[in-house]
Scaffold this motif. Structure first.
Motif, PDB file in Angstrom:
ATOM      1  N   VAL A  95       0.759   1.483   4.925  1.00 30.73           N
ATOM      2  CA  VAL A  95       1.544   2.543   4.397  1.00 30.73           C
ATOM      3  C   VAL A  95       2.791   2.528   3.969  1.00 30.73           C
ATOM      4  O   VAL A  95       3.432   2.429   5.227  1.00 30.73           O
ATOM      5  N   THR A  96       3.192   2.002   2.648  1.00 33.59           N
ATOM      6  CA  THR A  96       5.064   1.151   3.064  1.00 33.59           C
ATOM      7  C   THR A  96       5.644   1.995   1.309  1.00 33.59           C
ATOM      8  O   THR A  96       6.788   1.850   1.290  1.00 33.59           O
ATOM      9  N   GLY A  97       5.434   3.075   1.216  1.00 29.05           N
ATOM     10  CA  GLY A  97       5.661   4.102  -0.201  1.00 29.05           C
ATOM     11  C   GLY A  97       5.134   5.245   0.083  1.00 29.05           C
ATOM     12  O   GLY A  97       4.076   5.193   0.234  1.00 29.05           O
ATOM     13  N   VAL A  98       5.520   6.205  -1.188  1.00 28.89           N
ATOM     14  CA  VAL A  98       5.150   6.939  -1.400  1.00 28.89           C
ATOM     15  C   VAL A  98       5.593   7.306  -3.366  1.00 28.89           C
ATOM     16  O   VAL A  98       6.583   7.353  -3.722  1.00 28.89           O
ATOM     17  N   THR A  99       4.127   7.513  -3.625  1.00 23.66           N
ATOM     18  CA  THR A  99       4.470   8.428  -5.224  1.00 23.66           C
ATOM     19  C   THR A  99       3.993   9.910  -5.504  1.00 23.66           C
ATOM     20  O   THR A  99       3.292  10.040  -5.004  1.00 23.66           O
ATOM     21  N   THR A 100       4.955  10.510  -6.230  1.00 20.96           N
ATOM     22  CA  THR A 100       4.839  12.063  -6.462  1.00 20.96           C
ATOM     23  C   THR A 100       4.655  12.024  -8.126  1.00 20.96           C
ATOM     24  O   THR A 100       5.028  10.780  -9.210  1.00 20.96           O
ATOM     25  N   ASN A 101       4.305  13.140  -8.068  1.00 22.33           N
ATOM     26  CA  ASN A 101       3.577  13.453  -9.570  1.00 22.33           C
ATOM     27  C   ASN A 101       3.990  14.931  -9.680  1.00 22.33           C
ATOM     28  O   ASN A 101       3.724  15.753  -8.536  1.00 22.33           O
ATOM     29  N   PRO A 102       4.425  15.991 -11.035  1.00 25.29           N
ATOM     30  CA  PRO A 102       4.395  16.957 -11.572  1.00 25.29           C
ATOM     31  C   PRO A 102       2.679  17.889 -10.657  1.00 25.29           C
ATOM     32  O   PRO A 102       3.119  18.584  -9.820  1.00 25.29           O
ATOM     33  N   ILE A 146       0.714  -1.153  -0.204  1.00 23.30           N
ATOM     34  CA  ILE A 146      -0.090  -0.104  -0.135  1.00 23.30           C
ATOM     35  C   ILE A 146       0.939   1.268  -0.318  1.00 23.30           C
ATOM     36  O   ILE A 146       1.684   0.943   0.890  1.00 23.30           O
ATOM     37  N   TRP A 147       1.005   2.319  -0.891  1.00 24.18           N
ATOM     38  CA  TRP A 147       1.640   3.358  -0.887  1.00 24.18           C
ATOM     39  C   TRP A 147       0.796   4.728  -1.084  1.00 24.18           C
ATOM     40  O   TRP A 147       0.058   4.016  -1.892  1.00 24.18           O
ATOM     41  N   LEU A 148       1.013   5.480  -1.001  1.00 31.45           N
ATOM     42  CA  LEU A 148      -0.120   6.353  -1.237  1.00 31.45           C
ATOM     43  C   LEU A 148       0.907   7.508  -2.492  1.00 31.45           C
ATOM     44  O   LEU A 148       1.794   7.665  -2.151  1.00 31.45           O
ATOM     45  N   ASP A 149      -0.294   8.408  -3.061  1.00 24.64           N
ATOM     46  CA  ASP A 149       0.298   8.946  -4.111  1.00 24.64           C
ATOM     47  C   ASP A 149      -0.436  10.434  -3.650  1.00 24.64           C
ATOM     48  O   ASP A 149      -1.319  10.328  -4.270  1.00 24.64           O
ATOM     49  N   ASP A 150       0.545  10.649  -2.759  1.00 27.73           N
ATOM     50  CA  ASP A 150       1.085  12.038  -2.491  1.00 27.73           C
ATOM     51  C   ASP A 150       1.775  12.511  -1.354  1.00 27.73           C
ATOM     52  O   ASP A 150       2.355  11.110  -1.244  1.00 27.73           O
ATOM     53  N   LEU A 151       2.590  13.422  -2.033  1.00 27.63           N
ATOM     54  CA  LEU A 151       2.990  13.860  -0.360  1.00 27.63           C
ATOM     55  C   LEU A 151       3.319  15.321  -0.482  1.00 27.63           C
ATOM     56  O   LEU A 151       3.496  16.197  -1.816  1.00 27.63           O
ATOM     57  N   SER A 152       3.298  16.036   0.970  1.00 19.96           N
ATOM     58  CA  SER A 152       3.603  17.500   0.788  1.00 19.96           C
ATOM     59  C   SER A 152       4.893  17.858   1.883  1.00 19.96           C
ATOM     60  O   SER A 152       4.806  16.813   3.319  1.00 19.96           O
ATOM     61  N   ARG A 153       5.114  19.475   1.754  1.00 18.61           N
ATOM     62  CA  ARG A 153       5.814  19.613   3.635  1.00 18.61           C
ATOM     63  C   ARG A 153       5.213  19.417   4.422  1.00 18.61           C
ATOM     64  O   ARG A 153       5.448  19.145   5.619  1.00 18.61           O
ATOM     65  N   ASP A 154       3.539  19.562   4.725  1.00 22.61           N
ATOM     66  CA  ASP A 154       3.021  20.189   5.495  1.00 22.61           C
ATOM     67  C   ASP A 154       2.385  18.404   5.728  1.00 22.61           C
ATOM     68  O   ASP A 154       2.732  18.079   7.081  1.00 22.61           O
ATOM     69  N   ARG A 155       2.454  17.283   4.466  1.00 21.57           N
ATOM     70  CA  ARG A 155       2.202  15.957   5.070  1.00 21.57           C
ATOM     71  C   ARG A 155       3.875  15.607   6.514  1.00 21.57           C
ATOM     72  O   ARG A 155       3.143  14.666   6.962  1.00 21.57           O
ATOM     73  N   ILE A 156       4.604  15.651   5.766  1.00 21.87           N
ATOM     74  CA  ILE A 156       5.585  14.988   6.627  1.00 21.87           C
ATOM     75  C   ILE A 156       5.807  15.984   7.772  1.00 21.87           C
ATOM     76  O   ILE A 156       6.322  15.380   8.975  1.00 21.87           O
TER      77      ILE A 156
END
Length: 374
Positions: free
Chosen positions: A41-48, A17-27
């Motif tokens: 959740v064991t990973g993260v994907t990002t995109n533009p 299960i990976w999360l399709d999102d990332l932000s500094r606020d989330r971190i």
């Protein structure tokens, strides 16, 4: 959250299960750490698109933007530093999972500039540069599966860099992606790289297929519309199931066995674009109906929470389903739907959407740099 929940069942079924999102606020808020701890959740994907939203959506980047402005950083240099900082910090959050799973999970992806999607050499060069800049072993560099992207995938893997191949829509292109992957590992092995440390996933997009196919079904009339009705809302799952059948074929071949003997890991299928876009369908459809061990499902936060709340995980829904999946596409073709054109349109739109998001990201950073200099 309890340990006996649908996400736990999904994980136990062998789906990462990976999360399709990332932000500094989330971190910074601890939310990502919470999702790791409580939501499997064991990973993260990002995109533009994700980064464009993150940079435009808050003030978490202000300090770094001010520092970049004081240094006179260009817009492109600032974009690179801002995004790779988030990815590096996320990689560090996933370090324990990375080690506990022997590198299978704990992965964070970052995408090359989508404007390079049709330039093989530039894509490969940027992929290597991102690998060196983030400087974390659990990074995956995302390369789009355009025709020009295929040789870039091979070149990047041949240098020992782990890759997430993105924007895959058709099984035909997916077979080309797997060939590019195997070729890259063969070259890496010849160059003396440790192939046990090179990982890859192939991101097969799901929901957008139903969106495009359903639109074409709805435009039919008469007998054609009647014959195609049973395929409405079925094409995306069928397409992914055919992709998995292709995966099984390639990774049991004699060619692959030579690499497997050397310790190489197969390129795992990753189900991407699994958020539901049509409110008439179950919001967890693209999770529940694509359960099969050895795959990844990267979910938007909304889909992750929906699965946790009311998902129904009932074992492998993919193995042995290729014949039924083929019938869905036979139905579409008989109704006059040009399936090959569906995939061409989706790939072109995918690249264009990411190019637009990249331009929006640059505009946001340009404005923030200018504001910091006032």
């Amino acid at each position: 959250m309890t340990t006996n929940n649908p996400l736990a069942s999904l994980s136990e079924a062998g789906v990462s299960i990976w999360l399709d999102d990332l932000s500094r606020d989330r971190i910074n808020s601890g939310n990502l750490a919470e999702l790791i701890r409580d939501y499997h959740v064991t990973g993260v994907t990002t995109n533009p698109t994700i980064f464009a939203g993150a940079l435009a959506g808050g003030r978490a980047y202000d300090d770094q933007v001010r520092e970049l402005a004081a240094r006179g950083a260009s817009v492109d240099a600032a974009v690179k530093e801002l995004t790779t900082t988030d990815v590096r910090n996320a990689c560090d959050l996933f370090r324990d999972i990375y080690h506990a799973t022997d590198g299978i999970d704990g992965r964070v992806s970052i995408e090359v500039d989508p404007g390079l999607a049709h330039d093989s050499e530039a894509t490969a060069a940027e992929a290597l540069d991102l690998w060196k800049t983030v400087d974390r072993p659990n990074l995956l560099v995302k390369i789009p599966a355009t025709k020009a992207g295929l040789p870039a995938i091979t070149r990047t893997l041949a240098e020992g860099v782990s890759v997430n191949v993105t924007l895959i829509f058709s099984t035909e292109r997916y077979r080309e992606v797997m060939d590019a992957f195997v070729s890259g590992l063969e070259q890496a092995k010849q160059r003396g790289h440790d192939v046990t440390q090179i990982h890859s996933v192939a991101s097969f997009f799901v929901s957008r297929v139903d969106t495009e196919v359903d639109k074409r079904i709805d435009a039919l009339d008469g007998a054609a519309a009647e014959s195609a009705r049973s395929a409405r809302g079925a094409a995306a799952i069928a397409n992914a199931r055919l992709a998995y059948a292709a995966y099984q074929e390639v990774f049991t071949s004699d060619r692959w066995q030579e690499l497997a003997t050397a310790g190489a890991r197969p390129q795992r299928p990753l189900w991407a674009s699994t958020g539901m876009k049509d409110p008439n369908y179950r919001d967890t459809l693209y999770v529940e109906d694509l359960v099969v061990a050895g795959t990844v499902n990267t979910m938007p936060e909304k889909t992750l929470y929906a699965t946790a709340e009311h998902g129904s995980i009932n074992g492998d829904k993919v193995t042995g389903t290729a014949d039924a999946a083929e019938k869905v596409f036979a139905t579409l073709r008989q109704a006059g739907i040009d399936v090959a054109d569906v995939f061409r349109v989706l790939e072109d739109e995918g690249v264009q959407k990411f190019e637009k998001s990249w331009a929006e990201l640059q505009t946001t950073v340009r404005e923030q740099l200018a504001e910091s200099q006032r």
